[in-house]
Structure formats: structure tokens, C-alpha cells
Design a protein around this motif. Structure first.
Motif, PDB file in Angstrom:
ATOM      1  N   ARG A  40     -49.116 -11.059  -1.570  1.00 39.21           N
ATOM      2  CA  ARG A  40     -48.437 -12.261  -2.075  1.00 39.21           C
ATOM      3  C   ARG A  40     -48.705 -12.455  -3.555  1.00 39.21           C
ATOM      4  O   ARG A  40     -47.807 -12.805  -4.313  1.00 39.21           O
ATOM      5  CB  ARG A  40     -48.912 -13.496  -1.315  1.00 39.21           C
ATOM      6  CG  ARG A  40     -48.287 -13.665   0.014  1.00 39.21           C
ATOM      7  CD  ARG A  40     -48.663 -15.011   0.608  1.00 39.21           C
ATOM      8  NE  ARG A  40     -48.043 -15.131   1.897  1.00 39.21           N
ATOM      9  CZ  ARG A  40     -48.644 -15.628   2.969  1.00 39.21           C
ATOM     10  NH1 ARG A  40     -49.877 -16.078   2.886  1.00 39.21           N
ATOM     11  NH2 ARG A  40     -48.014 -15.684   4.113  1.00 39.21           N
ATOM     12  N   GLN A  41     -49.946 -12.258  -3.969  1.00 36.72           N
ATOM     13  CA  GLN A  41     -50.296 -12.440  -5.374  1.00 36.72           C
ATOM     14  C   GLN A  41     -49.607 -11.396  -6.247  1.00 36.72           C
ATOM     15  O   GLN A  41     -49.080 -11.716  -7.311  1.00 36.72           O
ATOM     16  CB  GLN A  41     -51.811 -12.379  -5.559  1.00 36.72           C
ATOM     17  CG  GLN A  41     -52.515 -13.586  -4.987  1.00 36.72           C
ATOM     18  CD  GLN A  41     -54.032 -13.455  -5.005  1.00 36.72           C
ATOM     19  OE1 GLN A  41     -54.580 -12.400  -5.291  1.00 36.72           O
ATOM     20  NE2 GLN A  41     -54.707 -14.543  -4.683  1.00 36.72           N
ATOM     21  N   GLU A  42     -49.600 -10.151  -5.811  1.00 31.02           N
ATOM     22  CA  GLU A  42     -48.953  -9.083  -6.571  1.00 31.02           C
ATOM     23  C   GLU A  42     -47.454  -9.303  -6.704  1.00 31.02           C
ATOM     24  O   GLU A  42     -46.867  -9.004  -7.733  1.00 31.02           O
ATOM     25  CB  GLU A  42     -49.209  -7.724  -5.914  1.00 31.02           C
ATOM     26  CG  GLU A  42     -50.615  -7.210  -6.076  1.00 31.02           C
ATOM     27  CD  GLU A  42     -50.832  -5.897  -5.345  1.00 31.02           C
ATOM     28  OE1 GLU A  42     -49.847  -5.179  -5.067  1.00 31.02           O
ATOM     29  OE2 GLU A  42     -51.997  -5.585  -5.041  1.00 31.02           O
ATOM     30  N   LEU A  43     -46.848  -9.798  -5.634  1.00 26.67           N
ATOM     31  CA  LEU A  43     -45.396  -9.975  -5.615  1.00 26.67           C
ATOM     32  C   LEU A  43     -44.967 -11.379  -6.025  1.00 26.67           C
ATOM     33  O   LEU A  43     -43.781 -11.682  -6.011  1.00 26.67           O
ATOM     34  CB  LEU A  43     -44.848  -9.676  -4.216  1.00 26.67           C
ATOM     35  CG  LEU A  43     -45.114  -8.277  -3.683  1.00 26.67           C
ATOM     36  CD1 LEU A  43     -44.669  -8.172  -2.236  1.00 26.67           C
ATOM     37  CD2 LEU A  43     -44.410  -7.236  -4.540  1.00 26.67           C
ATOM     38  N   ASP A  44     -45.942 -12.224  -6.384  1.00 25.47           N
ATOM     39  CA  ASP A  44     -45.665 -13.622  -6.727  1.00 25.47           C
ATOM     40  C   ASP A  44     -44.919 -14.298  -5.576  1.00 25.47           C
ATOM     41  O   ASP A  44     -43.868 -14.909  -5.750  1.00 25.47           O
ATOM     42  CB  ASP A  44     -44.879 -13.709  -8.030  1.00 25.47           C
ATOM     43  CG  ASP A  44     -44.907 -15.116  -8.616  1.00 25.47           C
ATOM     44  OD1 ASP A  44     -45.873 -15.862  -8.338  1.00 25.47           O
ATOM     45  OD2 ASP A  44     -43.964 -15.469  -9.347  1.00 25.47           O
ATOM     46  N   GLY A  45     -45.476 -14.143  -4.369  1.00 25.80           N
ATOM     47  CA  GLY A  45     -44.853 -14.695  -3.160  1.00 25.80           C
ATOM     48  C   GLY A  45     -43.975 -13.651  -2.501  1.00 25.80           C
ATOM     49  O   GLY A  45     -43.836 -12.533  -2.985  1.00 25.80           O
ATOM     50  N   PHE A  46     -43.373 -14.015  -1.390  1.00 26.53           N
ATOM     51  CA  PHE A  46     -42.491 -13.106  -0.680  1.00 26.53           C
ATOM     52  C   PHE A  46     -41.052 -13.591  -0.806  1.00 26.53           C
ATOM     53  O   PHE A  46     -40.756 -14.771  -0.629  1.00 26.53           O
ATOM     54  CB  PHE A  46     -42.858 -13.026   0.811  1.00 26.53           C
ATOM     55  CG  PHE A  46     -44.146 -12.305   1.077  1.00 26.53           C
ATOM     56  CD1 PHE A  46     -44.318 -10.991   0.691  1.00 26.53           C
ATOM     57  CD2 PHE A  46     -45.184 -12.938   1.720  1.00 26.53           C
ATOM     58  CE1 PHE A  46     -45.494 -10.317   0.935  1.00 26.53           C
ATOM     59  CE2 PHE A  46     -46.373 -12.281   1.975  1.00 26.53           C
ATOM     60  CZ  PHE A  46     -46.530 -10.964   1.578  1.00 26.53           C
ATOM     61  N   THR A  47     -40.172 -12.673  -1.108  1.00 30.76           N
ATOM     62  CA  THR A  47     -38.755 -12.994  -1.181  1.00 30.76           C
ATOM     63  C   THR A  47     -38.120 -12.704   0.175  1.00 30.76           C
ATOM     64  O   THR A  47     -38.770 -12.205   1.092  1.00 30.76           O
ATOM     65  CB  THR A  47     -38.070 -12.146  -2.270  1.00 30.76           C
ATOM     66  OG1 THR A  47     -38.207 -10.767  -1.926  1.00 30.76           O
ATOM     67  CG2 THR A  47     -38.692 -12.412  -3.644  1.00 30.76           C
ATOM     68  N   ASP A  48     -36.829 -12.982   0.272  1.00 31.59           N
ATOM     69  CA  ASP A  48     -36.100 -12.756   1.529  1.00 31.59           C
ATOM     70  C   ASP A  48     -36.150 -11.294   1.983  1.00 31.59           C
ATOM     71  O   ASP A  48     -36.046 -11.019   3.169  1.00 31.59           O
ATOM     72  CB  ASP A  48     -34.640 -13.188   1.388  1.00 31.59           C
ATOM     73  CG  ASP A  48     -34.491 -14.696   1.345  1.00 31.59           C
ATOM     74  OD1 ASP A  48     -35.454 -15.403   1.707  1.00 31.59           O
ATOM     75  OD2 ASP A  48     -33.416 -15.172   0.937  1.00 31.59           O
ATOM     76  N   GLU A  49     -36.320 -10.378   1.029  1.00 31.26           N
ATOM     77  CA  GLU A  49     -36.350  -8.965   1.418  1.00 31.26           C
ATOM     78  C   GLU A  49     -37.543  -8.632   2.307  1.00 31.26           C
ATOM     79  O   GLU A  49     -37.554  -7.610   2.980  1.00 31.26           O
ATOM     80  CB  GLU A  49     -36.331  -8.060   0.190  1.00 31.26           C
ATOM     81  CG  GLU A  49     -37.599  -8.097  -0.622  1.00 31.26           C
ATOM     82  CD  GLU A  49     -37.487  -7.302  -1.909  1.00 31.26           C
ATOM     83  OE1 GLU A  49     -38.243  -6.330  -2.046  1.00 31.26           O
ATOM     84  OE2 GLU A  49     -36.662  -7.658  -2.746  1.00 31.26           O
ATOM     85  N   TRP A  50     -38.566  -9.498   2.346  1.00 30.56           N
ATOM     86  CA  TRP A  50     -39.742  -9.283   3.190  1.00 30.56           C
ATOM     87  C   TRP A  50     -39.629  -9.999   4.539  1.00 30.56           C
ATOM     88  O   TRP A  50     -40.532  -9.909   5.358  1.00 30.56           O
ATOM     89  CB  TRP A  50     -41.016  -9.719   2.464  1.00 30.56           C
ATOM     90  CG  TRP A  50     -41.367  -8.773   1.368  1.00 30.56           C
ATOM     91  CD1 TRP A  50     -41.100  -8.926   0.036  1.00 30.56           C
ATOM     92  CD2 TRP A  50     -42.007  -7.504   1.493  1.00 30.56           C
ATOM     93  NE1 TRP A  50     -41.542  -7.839  -0.662  1.00 30.56           N
ATOM     94  CE2 TRP A  50     -42.112  -6.953   0.199  1.00 30.56           C
ATOM     95  CE3 TRP A  50     -42.508  -6.791   2.571  1.00 30.56           C
ATOM     96  CZ2 TRP A  50     -42.697  -5.705  -0.030  1.00 30.56           C
ATOM     97  CZ3 TRP A  50     -43.104  -5.554   2.337  1.00 30.56           C
ATOM     98  CH2 TRP A  50     -43.182  -5.032   1.049  1.00 30.56           C
ATOM     99  N   VAL A  68     -49.786  -9.018  12.327  1.00 27.71           N
ATOM    100  CA  VAL A  68     -49.751 -10.299  11.624  1.00 27.71           C
ATOM    101  C   VAL A  68     -48.457 -10.378  10.832  1.00 27.71           C
ATOM    102  O   VAL A  68     -48.170  -9.511  10.004  1.00 27.71           O
ATOM    103  CB  VAL A  68     -50.960 -10.446  10.667  1.00 27.71           C
ATOM    104  CG1 VAL A  68     -50.941 -11.789   9.976  1.00 27.71           C
ATOM    105  CG2 VAL A  68     -52.275 -10.231  11.406  1.00 27.71           C
ATOM    106  N   ASP A  69     -47.666 -11.408  11.084  1.00 30.72           N
ATOM    107  CA  ASP A  69     -46.427 -11.630  10.357  1.00 30.72           C
ATOM    108  C   ASP A  69     -46.758 -11.942   8.904  1.00 30.72           C
ATOM    109  O   ASP A  69     -47.712 -12.666   8.621  1.00 30.72           O
ATOM    110  CB  ASP A  69     -45.674 -12.801  10.999  1.00 30.72           C
ATOM    111  CG  ASP A  69     -44.252 -12.903  10.508  1.00 30.72           C
ATOM    112  OD1 ASP A  69     -44.069 -13.123   9.291  1.00 30.72           O
ATOM    113  OD2 ASP A  69     -43.334 -12.781  11.320  1.00 30.72           O
ATOM    114  N   LEU A  70     -45.983 -11.411   7.970  1.00 23.08           N
ATOM    115  CA  LEU A  70     -46.248 -11.673   6.560  1.00 23.08           C
ATOM    116  C   LEU A  70     -46.085 -13.140   6.200  1.00 23.08           C
ATOM    117  O   LEU A  70     -46.603 -13.580   5.184  1.00 23.08           O
ATOM    118  CB  LEU A  70     -45.353 -10.812   5.661  1.00 23.08           C
ATOM    119  CG  LEU A  70     -45.618  -9.322   5.677  1.00 23.08           C
ATOM    120  CD1 LEU A  70     -44.776  -8.632   4.616  1.00 23.08           C
ATOM    121  CD2 LEU A  70     -47.067  -8.990   5.469  1.00 23.08           C
ATOM    122  N   LYS A  71     -45.395 -13.900   7.022  1.00 19.40           N
ATOM    123  CA  LYS A  71     -45.229 -15.332   6.765  1.00 19.40           C
ATOM    124  C   LYS A  71     -46.471 -16.127   7.140  1.00 19.40           C
ATOM    125  O   LYS A  71     -46.566 -17.300   6.853  1.00 19.40           O
ATOM    126  CB  LYS A  71     -44.027 -15.887   7.535  1.00 19.40           C
ATOM    127  CG  LYS A  71     -42.710 -15.292   7.118  1.00 19.40           C
ATOM    128  CD  LYS A  71     -41.571 -15.926   7.888  1.00 19.40           C
ATOM    129  CE  LYS A  71     -41.716 -15.616   9.360  1.00 19.40           C
ATOM    130  NZ  LYS A  71     -40.638 -16.094  10.192  1.00 19.40           N
TER     131      LYS A  71
END
Length: 75
Positions: A40-50, A68-71
Motif C-alpha cells: 500500500r505504501q509503495e503504491l500509494d494505496g490500491f487502485t481499482d486494478e487491484w 488475505v484480501d488486499l482490502k
């Protein structure tokens, strides 16, 4: 025990071929949550593509020990 952390979404997978030594399944879960937080930190959160992706913790024989779900909220 050695565990591998694979990112999967049913169609695609990003496989961990190195793995990590952990004492038990609870430690593996802690490591999985830490990995999600780092992502999450590297990607600055998760976008819809995740959407639909999860992190599978897998033993050397290929059995999924937990998923574990990424959400998932990391505390």
C-alpha cells in the motif's frame, strides 16, 4: 517453516519464489499483513486494478495455508 507469499486474483499471479522462514502460522499472518501494508505504501494505496487480488500464504508443497484480501485493514 518456510512460507511463500503469492499475490493472486484468480486469473493472474505474482509468485514468491524465495519465501520466508516463520515460526508458526500466526507469524505468517503477521508477515502477510506487513507485506500488504508495504505494498500500500509503495503504491500509494490500491487502485481499482487491484480489486479481487489477495495474498496467499503457501507452504513448500503448494498448499494455501491462509489467504488475505488486499482490502484487509492492517492495524
Amino acid at each position: 517453516m518456510r512460507c511463500y507469499f503469492h499475490l493472486v486474483n484468480g486469473e493472474d499471479a505474482i509468485l514468491d519464489d524465495t519465501g520466508v522462514e516463520v515460526a508458526d502460522l500466526e507469524t505468517a499472518r503477521t508477515e502477510a499483513l506487513r507485506a500488504i501494508q508495504e505494498l500500500r505504501q509503495e503504491l500509494d494505496g490500491f487502485t481499482d486494478e487491484w480489486m479481487g487480488w489477495h495474498l496467499d500464504v503457501v507452504c513448500p508443497q503448494g498448499t494455501v495455508l491462509l489467504s488475505v484480501d488486499l482490502k484487509t485493514t492492517v492495524h
